[in-house]
Design a protein around this motif. Structure first.
Motif, PDB file in Angstrom:
ATOM      1  N   THR A  36       7.081  25.810 -25.893  1.00 15.83           N
ATOM      2  CA  THR A  36       6.948  24.851 -24.799  1.00 15.83           C
ATOM      3  C   THR A  36       8.194  24.845 -23.916  1.00 15.83           C
ATOM      4  O   THR A  36       8.125  24.439 -22.748  1.00 15.83           O
ATOM      5  CB  THR A  36       6.716  23.423 -25.325  1.00 15.83           C
ATOM      6  OG1 THR A  36       7.851  23.001 -26.095  1.00 15.83           O
ATOM      7  CG2 THR A  36       5.470  23.350 -26.194  1.00 15.83           C
ATOM      8  N   LEU A  37       9.312  25.298 -24.462  1.00 14.91           N
ATOM      9  CA  LEU A  37      10.555  25.352 -23.697  1.00 14.91           C
ATOM     10  C   LEU A  37      10.642  26.603 -22.835  1.00 14.91           C
ATOM     11  O   LEU A  37      11.487  26.682 -21.939  1.00 14.91           O
ATOM     12  CB  LEU A  37      11.752  25.294 -24.645  1.00 14.91           C
ATOM     13  CG  LEU A  37      11.900  24.012 -25.464  1.00 14.91           C
ATOM     14  CD1 LEU A  37      12.966  24.189 -26.526  1.00 14.91           C
ATOM     15  CD2 LEU A  37      12.231  22.842 -24.557  1.00 14.91           C
ATOM     16  N   GLY A  38       9.809  27.605 -23.133  1.00 13.36           N
ATOM     17  CA  GLY A  38       9.834  28.846 -22.378  1.00 13.36           C
ATOM     18  C   GLY A  38      10.901  29.796 -22.880  1.00 13.36           C
ATOM     19  O   GLY A  38      11.888  29.395 -23.503  1.00 13.36           O
ATOM     20  N   GLY A  39      10.693  31.083 -22.639  1.00 16.33           N
ATOM     21  CA  GLY A  39      11.650  32.099 -23.044  1.00 16.33           C
ATOM     22  C   GLY A  39      10.958  33.338 -23.577  1.00 16.33           C
ATOM     23  O   GLY A  39       9.732  33.410 -23.659  1.00 16.33           O
ATOM     24  N   ARG A  64      18.402  35.780 -17.594  1.00 16.68           N
ATOM     25  CA  ARG A  64      18.554  34.327 -17.652  1.00 16.68           C
ATOM     26  C   ARG A  64      17.592  33.664 -18.620  1.00 16.68           C
ATOM     27  O   ARG A  64      17.775  32.486 -18.966  1.00 16.68           O
ATOM     28  CB  ARG A  64      18.324  33.732 -16.254  1.00 16.68           C
ATOM     29  CG  ARG A  64      19.203  34.311 -15.158  1.00 16.68           C
ATOM     30  CD  ARG A  64      20.682  34.235 -15.470  1.00 16.68           C
ATOM     31  NE  ARG A  64      21.140  32.857 -15.667  1.00 16.68           N
ATOM     32  CZ  ARG A  64      22.376  32.521 -16.018  1.00 16.68           C
ATOM     33  NH1 ARG A  64      23.272  33.471 -16.269  1.00 16.68           N
ATOM     34  NH2 ARG A  64      22.713  31.268 -16.169  1.00 16.68           N
ATOM     35  N   ALA A  65      16.587  34.382 -19.101  1.00 13.30           N
ATOM     36  CA  ALA A  65      15.582  33.766 -19.976  1.00 13.30           C
ATOM     37  C   ALA A  65      16.155  33.490 -21.364  1.00 13.30           C
ATOM     38  O   ALA A  65      16.951  34.288 -21.900  1.00 13.30           O
ATOM     39  CB  ALA A  65      14.356  34.671 -20.090  1.00 13.30           C
ATOM     40  N   ARG A  66      15.768  32.370 -21.937  1.00 13.53           N
ATOM     41  CA  ARG A  66      16.152  32.051 -23.315  1.00 13.53           C
ATOM     42  C   ARG A  66      15.503  33.056 -24.266  1.00 13.53           C
ATOM     43  O   ARG A  66      14.370  33.498 -24.063  1.00 13.53           O
ATOM     44  CB  ARG A  66      15.721  30.638 -23.659  1.00 13.53           C
ATOM     45  CG  ARG A  66      16.035  30.227 -25.098  1.00 13.53           C
ATOM     46  CD  ARG A  66      15.656  28.799 -25.376  1.00 13.53           C
ATOM     47  NE  ARG A  66      16.460  27.884 -24.584  1.00 13.53           N
ATOM     48  CZ  ARG A  66      15.999  27.131 -23.598  1.00 13.53           C
ATOM     49  NH1 ARG A  66      14.720  27.181 -23.272  1.00 13.53           N
ATOM     50  NH2 ARG A  66      16.786  26.326 -22.923  1.00 13.53           N
ATOM     51  N   ILE A  67      16.199  33.424 -25.333  1.00 20.78           N
ATOM     52  CA  ILE A  67      15.680  34.360 -26.331  1.00 20.78           C
ATOM     53  C   ILE A  67      15.308  33.564 -27.582  1.00 20.78           C
ATOM     54  O   ILE A  67      16.165  32.915 -28.185  1.00 20.78           O
ATOM     55  CB  ILE A  67      16.710  35.448 -26.663  1.00 20.78           C
ATOM     56  CG1 ILE A  67      17.077  36.233 -25.402  1.00 20.78           C
ATOM     57  CG2 ILE A  67      16.178  36.388 -27.741  1.00 20.78           C
ATOM     58  CD1 ILE A  67      18.202  37.233 -25.610  1.00 20.78           C
ATOM     59  N   ILE A  68      14.039  33.625 -27.961  1.00 26.16           N
ATOM     60  CA  ILE A  68      13.535  32.895 -29.128  1.00 26.16           C
ATOM     61  C   ILE A  68      13.315  33.889 -30.255  1.00 26.16           C
ATOM     62  O   ILE A  68      12.511  34.831 -30.122  1.00 26.16           O
ATOM     63  CB  ILE A  68      12.220  32.168 -28.803  1.00 26.16           C
ATOM     64  CG1 ILE A  68      12.409  31.216 -27.622  1.00 26.16           C
ATOM     65  CG2 ILE A  68      11.708  31.423 -30.025  1.00 26.16           C
ATOM     66  CD1 ILE A  68      11.106  30.610 -27.110  1.00 26.16           C
ATOM     67  N   ARG A  95      21.154  29.750 -24.810  1.00 23.01           N
ATOM     68  CA  ARG A  95      20.689  31.126 -24.632  1.00 23.01           C
ATOM     69  C   ARG A  95      19.772  31.578 -25.760  1.00 23.01           C
ATOM     70  O   ARG A  95      18.847  32.361 -25.533  1.00 23.01           O
ATOM     71  CB  ARG A  95      21.875  32.085 -24.548  1.00 23.01           C
ATOM     72  CG  ARG A  95      22.775  31.859 -23.359  1.00 23.01           C
ATOM     73  CD  ARG A  95      23.957  32.799 -23.404  1.00 23.01           C
ATOM     74  NE  ARG A  95      23.540  34.199 -23.285  1.00 23.01           N
ATOM     75  CZ  ARG A  95      24.367  35.230 -23.472  1.00 23.01           C
ATOM     76  NH1 ARG A  95      25.643  35.003 -23.790  1.00 23.01           N
ATOM     77  NH2 ARG A  95      23.928  36.455 -23.344  1.00 23.01           N
ATOM     78  N   PHE A  96      20.054  31.117 -26.988  1.00 18.18           N
ATOM     79  CA  PHE A  96      19.315  31.592 -28.153  1.00 18.18           C
ATOM     80  C   PHE A  96      18.719  30.409 -28.912  1.00 18.18           C
ATOM     81  O   PHE A  96      19.406  29.408 -29.166  1.00 18.18           O
ATOM     82  CB  PHE A  96      20.229  32.377 -29.101  1.00 18.18           C
ATOM     83  CG  PHE A  96      20.753  33.661 -28.515  1.00 18.18           C
ATOM     84  CD1 PHE A  96      20.020  34.827 -28.612  1.00 18.18           C
ATOM     85  CD2 PHE A  96      21.977  33.681 -27.866  1.00 18.18           C
ATOM     86  CE1 PHE A  96      20.505  36.006 -28.063  1.00 18.18           C
ATOM     87  CE2 PHE A  96      22.473  34.858 -27.327  1.00 18.18           C
ATOM     88  CZ  PHE A  96      21.731  36.027 -27.416  1.00 18.18           C
ATOM     89  N   LEU A  97      17.455  30.554 -29.284  1.00 17.80           N
ATOM     90  CA  LEU A  97      16.792  29.587 -30.144  1.00 17.80           C
ATOM     91  C   LEU A  97      16.277  30.348 -31.357  1.00 17.80           C
ATOM     92  O   LEU A  97      15.370  31.178 -31.245  1.00 17.80           O
ATOM     93  CB  LEU A  97      15.650  28.898 -29.398  1.00 17.80           C
ATOM     94  CG  LEU A  97      14.854  27.855 -30.190  1.00 17.80           C
ATOM     95  CD1 LEU A  97      15.763  26.770 -30.758  1.00 17.80           C
ATOM     96  CD2 LEU A  97      13.777  27.217 -29.307  1.00 17.80           C
ATOM     97  N   LEU A  98      16.885  30.086 -32.512  1.00 18.71           N
ATOM     98  CA  LEU A  98      16.529  30.762 -33.746  1.00 18.71           C
ATOM     99  C   LEU A  98      15.622  29.859 -34.562  1.00 18.71           C
ATOM    100  O   LEU A  98      15.936  28.678 -34.763  1.00 18.71           O
ATOM    101  CB  LEU A  98      17.779  31.113 -34.558  1.00 18.71           C
ATOM    102  CG  LEU A  98      18.632  32.304 -34.100  1.00 18.71           C
ATOM    103  CD1 LEU A  98      19.189  32.107 -32.700  1.00 18.71           C
ATOM    104  CD2 LEU A  98      19.775  32.549 -35.081  1.00 18.71           C
ATOM    105  N   LEU A  99      14.510  30.392 -35.040  1.00 14.79           N
ATOM    106  CA  LEU A  99      13.586  29.630 -35.875  1.00 14.79           C
ATOM    107  C   LEU A  99      13.647  30.178 -37.294  1.00 14.79           C
ATOM    108  O   LEU A  99      13.707  31.389 -37.496  1.00 14.79           O
ATOM    109  CB  LEU A  99      12.155  29.744 -35.335  1.00 14.79           C
ATOM    110  CG  LEU A  99      11.952  29.565 -33.825  1.00 14.79           C
ATOM    111  CD1 LEU A  99      10.471  29.638 -33.491  1.00 14.79           C
ATOM    112  CD2 LEU A  99      12.552  28.257 -33.344  1.00 14.79           C
ATOM    113  N   GLY A 100      13.592  29.264 -38.284  1.00 14.00           N
ATOM    114  CA  GLY A 100      13.662  29.716 -39.671  1.00 14.00           C
ATOM    115  C   GLY A 100      12.958  28.785 -40.620  1.00 14.00           C
ATOM    116  O   GLY A 100      12.949  27.567 -40.419  1.00 14.00           O
ATOM    117  N   SER A 101      12.343  29.351 -41.652  1.00 13.28           N
ATOM    118  CA  SER A 101      11.645  28.549 -42.664  1.00 13.28           C
ATOM    119  C   SER A 101      12.329  28.595 -44.013  1.00 13.28           C
ATOM    120  O   SER A 101      11.785  28.103 -44.997  1.00 13.28           O
ATOM    121  CB  SER A 101      10.189  29.034 -42.799  1.00 13.28           C
ATOM    122  OG  SER A 101      10.152  30.422 -43.053  1.00 13.28           O
TER     123      SER A 101
END
Length: 379
Positions: A36-39, A64-68, A95-101
């Protein structure tokens, strides 16, 4: 789509840090929230996505795009790359959005490469306060996983059984748990049976034919996978003997009820352990609500050897709250008086008795309330 209350806090973190790690159990909605934040999105559990990221890295890090990066812990090499990109331009945030479980795996890689560059925030399954009023009544029974029945009632409890089977057979072994899936499955059922009780690794180990050291190491994996909460005891110098063992709770009530073969609310209310289920459910809603609004708190329980107990102690540093949970629609003044006496022992500045009473009474600092009334006071 349900609006997640963590969104504002996530945006705040991204505005203040070059990288943010959004952690939480599988299927709780991390990917949906991030998108939803875009990238530019990459699922690092997929070999093809790792190759795509490798080929696009130079263009992405100068753009410029965020990296997920989803399931970032699955590709440890990426952490050094993220550090290099951040250090080339430390003033750029978000700049970076890291997802982790898997919290321990992500934390280990991050501490090696991203110390001082990464802010971590946890997303839970859907909480009571995030749901429409028509869906709140079944939340305790079915839990908060979006696909687990709270949004599509017919999915419960089959979805929970499938979810746990996948975690046991694929995820936990991939994350390093050395137990055979059959042993892990038995462990999960035993942990469901002791939900809300003091942790006794030796007793569980005897049932599984394992040492208590081994059982404790297995439990660490389940805590790190956001399945189990290990609530530590609050320690105070009171001249009394205090309980030193932690209490264990399943973090999602739907998973707990599926393991214990509870298909509906009528069956749930007829179980001898229903009070412990309600207690754990309220504790998770409270802790999750505070975290979603960026309030840092250390949660505990308190119990003395002579029977004084508080289900949840919240230590904010400057103040301390005492919350007692009672499965009743008609709590008494004696229940509140008992909470007051025990809360005085630890110097609690606020105290709340939470039940299923239809009407909340009291003030902002002392109240007998239902879950709705408690949420209002937490806000």
């Amino acid at each position: 789509m349900v609006k997640r209350s963590l969104l504002s806090e996530l945006r705040r973190r991204l505005a203040r840090s070059p990288a943010v790690a959004l952690v939480g159990p599988r299927q709780c909605g991390k990917t949906t929230l991030a998108q939803t934040l875009g990238g530019a999105y990459y699922d690092l559990e997929q070999e093809s996505e790792r190759l795509r990221l490798d080929l696009e890295w130079a263009a992405r890090t100068t753009g410029r795009a965020r990296i997920i990066l989803d399931e970032a812990q699955a590709w440890p090499e990426v952490f050094a790359r993220v550090r290099g990109a951040i250090d080339q331009d430390r003033k750029r945030h978000g700049r970076f959005l890291l997802l982790g479980s898997v919290a321990p795996a992500l934390a280990a890689h991050a501490s090696e490469s991203l110390t001082g560059r990464l802010s971590t925030i946890e997303l839970t399954p859907l909480r009571w306060s995030e749901l429409a009023r028509t869906r709140r009544a079944s939340h305790w029974l079915r839990g908060g996983f979006p696909d687990g029945g709270i949004l599509a009632p017919q999915a419960f409890p089959e979805w929970q059984h499938d979810y746990l089977a996948l975690v046991v057979q694929r995820d936990l072994p991939a994350w390093g748990l050395p137990a055979k899936p059959q042993v892990t499955g038995r462990l999960l059922r035993l942990l469901a049976a002791v939900h809300g009780q003091l942790w006794n690794a030796s007793r569980i180990g005897q049932s599984l034919g394992l040492s208590y050291h081994t059982v404790n190491s297995y439990l660490d994996f389940l805590v790190g996978a956001f399945l189990i909460r290990r609530l530590p005891p609050f320690e105070a110098n009171l001249g009394k003997r205090l309980v030193r063992s932690p209490k264990l709770y399943w973090r999602d009530s739907g998973l707990l009820h599926a393991l214990l073969n509870v298909p509906d609310e009528h069956t749930l209310l007829n179980q001898p352990w229903v009070g412990a289920s309600w207690e754990g459910y309220v504790i998770e809603q409270v802790i999750g609500e505070l975290a979603a609004h960026g309030k840092r708190v250390e949660p505990y329980f308190f119990r003395t050897s002579d029977g004084h107990e508080i289900d949840l102690v919240l230590d904010f540093g400057k103040e301390r709250w005492a919350i007692e949970v009672k499965l009743s629609a008609s709590p008494t003044t004696a229940d509140m008086d008992r909470l007051d006496r025990t809360a005085d022992m630890i110097g609690a500045t606020r105290r709340y008795l939470v039940s299923q009473t239809p009407r909340s009474v009291g003030t902002d600092v002392r109240a007998s309330c239902n879950l709705s009334g408690l949420m209002e006071r937490l806000a």
